[in-house]
Motif scaffolding. Sequence first.
Motif, short mmCIF file in Angstrom:
data_model
loop_
_atom_site.label_atom_id
_atom_site.label_comp_id
_atom_site.label_asym_id
_atom_site.label_seq_id
_atom_site.Cartn_x
_atom_site.Cartn_y
_atom_site.Cartn_z
N LYS A 1 0.80 -1.22 0.00
CA LYS A 1 0.00 0.00 0.00
C LYS A 1 0.84 1.27 0.00
O LYS A 1 0.46 2.28 0.58
N SER A 2 1.95 1.23 -0.71
CA SER A 2 2.78 2.43 -0.83
C SER A 2 2.78 2.89 -2.29
O SER A 2 2.34 2.16 -3.18
N LYS A 3 3.31 4.07 -2.54
CA LYS A 3 3.37 4.59 -3.91
C LYS A 3 4.31 3.77 -4.78
O LYS A 3 4.16 3.72 -5.99
N ASN A 4 5.28 3.12 -4.16
CA ASN A 4 6.23 2.30 -4.90
C ASN A 4 5.76 0.86 -5.08
O ASN A 4 6.36 0.10 -5.83
N ASP A 5 4.70 0.48 -4.37
CA ASP A 5 4.19 -0.89 -4.43
C ASP A 5 2.72 -0.85 -4.04
O ASP A 5 2.37 -0.99 -2.88
N ARG B 1 -10.05 -9.95 -8.21
CA ARG B 1 -8.77 -9.92 -8.91
C ARG B 1 -7.80 -9.05 -8.11
O ARG B 1 -8.14 -7.95 -7.70
N VAL B 2 -6.60 -9.53 -7.93
CA VAL B 2 -5.56 -8.75 -7.26
C VAL B 2 -4.80 -7.99 -8.34
O VAL B 2 -4.30 -8.58 -9.30
N LEU B 3 -4.77 -6.66 -8.21
CA LEU B 3 -4.15 -5.80 -9.22
C LEU B 3 -2.93 -5.09 -8.65
O LEU B 3 -2.97 -4.56 -7.55
N ASN B 4 -1.86 -5.05 -9.45
CA ASN B 4 -0.69 -4.24 -9.12
C ASN B 4 -0.80 -2.97 -9.96
O ASN B 4 -0.49 -2.98 -11.14
N PRO C 1 -6.88 8.79 -14.34
CA PRO C 1 -7.54 10.08 -14.60
C PRO C 1 -8.02 10.80 -13.34
O PRO C 1 -8.06 12.02 -13.31
N GLY C 2 -8.34 10.06 -12.31
CA GLY C 2 -8.81 10.68 -11.07
C GLY C 2 -7.68 11.06 -10.13
O GLY C 2 -7.92 11.58 -9.04
N GLY C 3 -6.45 10.80 -10.52
CA GLY C 3 -5.30 11.10 -9.68
C GLY C 3 -4.88 9.91 -8.86
O GLY C 3 -5.68 9.00 -8.59
N GLU C 4 -3.64 9.92 -8.44
CA GLU C 4 -3.11 8.78 -7.68
C GLU C 4 -3.71 8.69 -6.28
O GLU C 4 -3.76 7.61 -5.70
N GLU C 5 -4.21 9.80 -5.76
CA GLU C 5 -4.78 9.80 -4.41
C GLU C 5 -5.96 8.84 -4.31
O GLU C 5 -6.16 8.17 -3.30
N VAL C 6 -6.74 8.77 -5.38
CA VAL C 6 -7.91 7.89 -5.40
C VAL C 6 -7.49 6.44 -5.23
O VAL C 6 -8.09 5.69 -4.47
N LEU C 7 -6.45 6.04 -5.94
CA LEU C 7 -5.97 4.67 -5.84
C LEU C 7 -5.28 4.43 -4.50
O LEU C 7 -5.40 3.35 -3.92
N MET C 8 -4.57 5.42 -4.00
CA MET C 8 -3.86 5.25 -2.73
C MET C 8 -4.84 5.08 -1.55
O MET C 8 -4.52 4.42 -0.59
N GLU C 9 -6.03 5.67 -1.66
CA GLU C 9 -7.04 5.49 -0.60
C GLU C 9 -7.48 4.04 -0.50
O GLU C 9 -7.83 3.56 0.57
N SER C 10 -7.47 3.32 -1.63
CA SER C 10 -7.91 1.93 -1.66
C SER C 10 -6.75 0.94 -1.67
O SER C 10 -6.98 -0.26 -1.77
N ALA C 11 -5.54 1.42 -1.59
CA ALA C 11 -4.37 0.55 -1.66
C ALA C 11 -4.39 -0.47 -0.53
O ALA C 11 -4.67 -0.15 0.61
#
Length: 142
Positions: free
Chosen positions: A16-20, A28-31, A40-50
Amino acid sequence: MAEHTVFTLLQVAQHKSKNDCWLVIDGRVLNVTKFLEEHPGGEEVLMESAGKDATKEFNDIGHSKTAKNLVVKYQVGVIQGYTSSNNEHVQVASTEEPTKREMSAFVIRDERRPKYSGLLEFIVPLLVAASYFCYRYLTRSS
């Protein structure tokens, strides 16, 4: 159908880090580490669900067909115990008994309200309104 690596939610939670950055969508497990800057929504959106199951968030947004196809592109495996009736998903049966630590991800808190709280939510405003009208009736000038 090709074999997929099976992961537990505990294993996904370790990424759950920006590097991993890993997350789960529809079993499905996604990297998505390489996709963080392109999202398109920015990396913050994905980092909230990391490190978590982001299926609900993914479906609530209403992604395009292209976005849904990207799920397959970034898939590295499947989540343990996930089954689906949809043919495009891989069915994986649980091979191990989950430990107490792994099971905590599945616990849903059941915070029940007392039975009388619904009655209070109805009665209290009714009493306040009745008090107001009584006061107005008794203080009006004739």
